[in-house]
Design a protein around this motif. Sequence first.
Motif, PDB file in Angstrom:
ATOM      1  N   ARG A  10     -80.327  96.020   1.947  1.00 52.91           N
ATOM      2  CA  ARG A  10     -81.504  95.930   2.831  1.00 52.91           C
ATOM      3  C   ARG A  10     -82.214  97.279   2.904  1.00 52.91           C
ATOM      4  O   ARG A  10     -83.440  97.350   2.832  1.00 52.91           O
ATOM      5  N   GLU A  33     -94.593  94.033   8.503  1.00 53.77           N
ATOM      6  CA  GLU A  33     -94.151  92.639   8.481  1.00 53.77           C
ATOM      7  C   GLU A  33     -93.020  92.438   7.473  1.00 53.77           C
ATOM      8  O   GLU A  33     -92.013  91.784   7.757  1.00 53.77           O
ATOM      9  N   ARG A  34     -93.173  93.012   6.299  1.00 56.58           N
ATOM     10  CA  ARG A  34     -92.154  92.836   5.261  1.00 56.58           C
ATOM     11  C   ARG A  34     -90.859  93.562   5.609  1.00 56.58           C
ATOM     12  O   ARG A  34     -89.771  93.043   5.351  1.00 56.58           O
ATOM     13  N   GLN A  36     -89.709  94.044   8.591  1.00 65.12           N
ATOM     14  CA  GLN A  36     -89.068  93.194   9.601  1.00 65.12           C
ATOM     15  C   GLN A  36     -88.362  92.008   8.942  1.00 65.12           C
ATOM     16  O   GLN A  36     -87.244  91.662   9.303  1.00 65.12           O
ATOM     17  N   LYS A  37     -89.012  91.407   7.956  1.00 60.74           N
ATOM     18  CA  LYS A  37     -88.399  90.270   7.258  1.00 60.74           C
ATOM     19  C   LYS A  37     -87.167  90.694   6.467  1.00 60.74           C
ATOM     20  O   LYS A  37     -86.186  89.945   6.385  1.00 60.74           O
ATOM     21  N   VAL A  38     -87.199  91.896   5.883  1.00 59.66           N
ATOM     22  CA  VAL A  38     -86.012  92.408   5.188  1.00 59.66           C
ATOM     23  C   VAL A  38     -84.867  92.580   6.189  1.00 59.66           C
ATOM     24  O   VAL A  38     -83.731  92.209   5.912  1.00 59.66           O
ATOM     25  N   GLU A  40     -84.248  90.956   8.781  1.00 57.13           N
ATOM     26  CA  GLU A  40     -83.747  89.655   9.205  1.00 57.13           C
ATOM     27  C   GLU A  40     -83.152  88.835   8.057  1.00 57.13           C
ATOM     28  O   GLU A  40     -82.497  87.820   8.304  1.00 57.13           O
ATOM     29  N   ALA A  41     -83.361  89.259   6.822  1.00 60.22           N
ATOM     30  CA  ALA A  41     -82.924  88.488   5.655  1.00 60.22           C
ATOM     31  C   ALA A  41     -81.406  88.413   5.563  1.00 60.22           C
ATOM     32  O   ALA A  41     -80.698  89.368   5.881  1.00 60.22           O
ATOM     33  N   GLU A  46     -84.308  85.694  -0.143  1.00 65.37           N
ATOM     34  CA  GLU A  46     -85.278  85.914   0.934  1.00 65.37           C
ATOM     35  C   GLU A  46     -86.032  87.219   0.725  1.00 65.37           C
ATOM     36  O   GLU A  46     -87.246  87.291   0.957  1.00 65.37           O
ATOM     37  N   VAL A  47     -85.340  88.248   0.295  1.00 67.58           N
ATOM     38  CA  VAL A  47     -85.975  89.545   0.078  1.00 67.58           C
ATOM     39  C   VAL A  47     -86.824  89.530  -1.183  1.00 67.58           C
ATOM     40  O   VAL A  47     -87.928  90.074  -1.198  1.00 67.58           O
ATOM     41  N   GLN A  49     -88.605  87.288  -2.397  1.00 66.44           N
ATOM     42  CA  GLN A  49     -89.910  86.675  -2.121  1.00 66.44           C
ATOM     43  C   GLN A  49     -90.921  87.693  -1.603  1.00 66.44           C
ATOM     44  O   GLN A  49     -92.119  87.555  -1.830  1.00 66.44           O
ATOM     45  N   LEU A  50     -90.445  88.713  -0.926  1.00 71.20           N
ATOM     46  CA  LEU A  50     -91.337  89.716  -0.346  1.00 71.20           C
ATOM     47  C   LEU A  50     -91.900  90.673  -1.391  1.00 71.20           C
ATOM     48  O   LEU A  50     -92.796  91.455  -1.094  1.00 71.20           O
TER      49      LEU A  50
END
Length: 71
Positions: A10, A33-34, A36-38, A40-41, A46-47, A49-50
């Motif tokens: 991460r 935003e990305r 934050q998504k990392v 939470e991944a 999931e990562v 895709q970002l």
Amino acid sequence: MGYRLSDNERAQAMTALGSHFAEGRLTLAEYEERVQKVAEAVTDDEVAQLFRDLPEQSYTCLLYTSPSPRD
């Protein structure tokens, strides 16, 4: 579904996003935003895709040069 991410993976993804932000490929809002998504991944899918709209080597090299359960 991919494999579960480690905290180190991460952190590497977040560093790669930071480089893209510094190079002007991401706006501040996109970067935040990305990241934050990392955070939470759960899986590498999931990562990944970002990073789809960024140069390919930026994240896939990090994933596949790190030891993974598939090795």
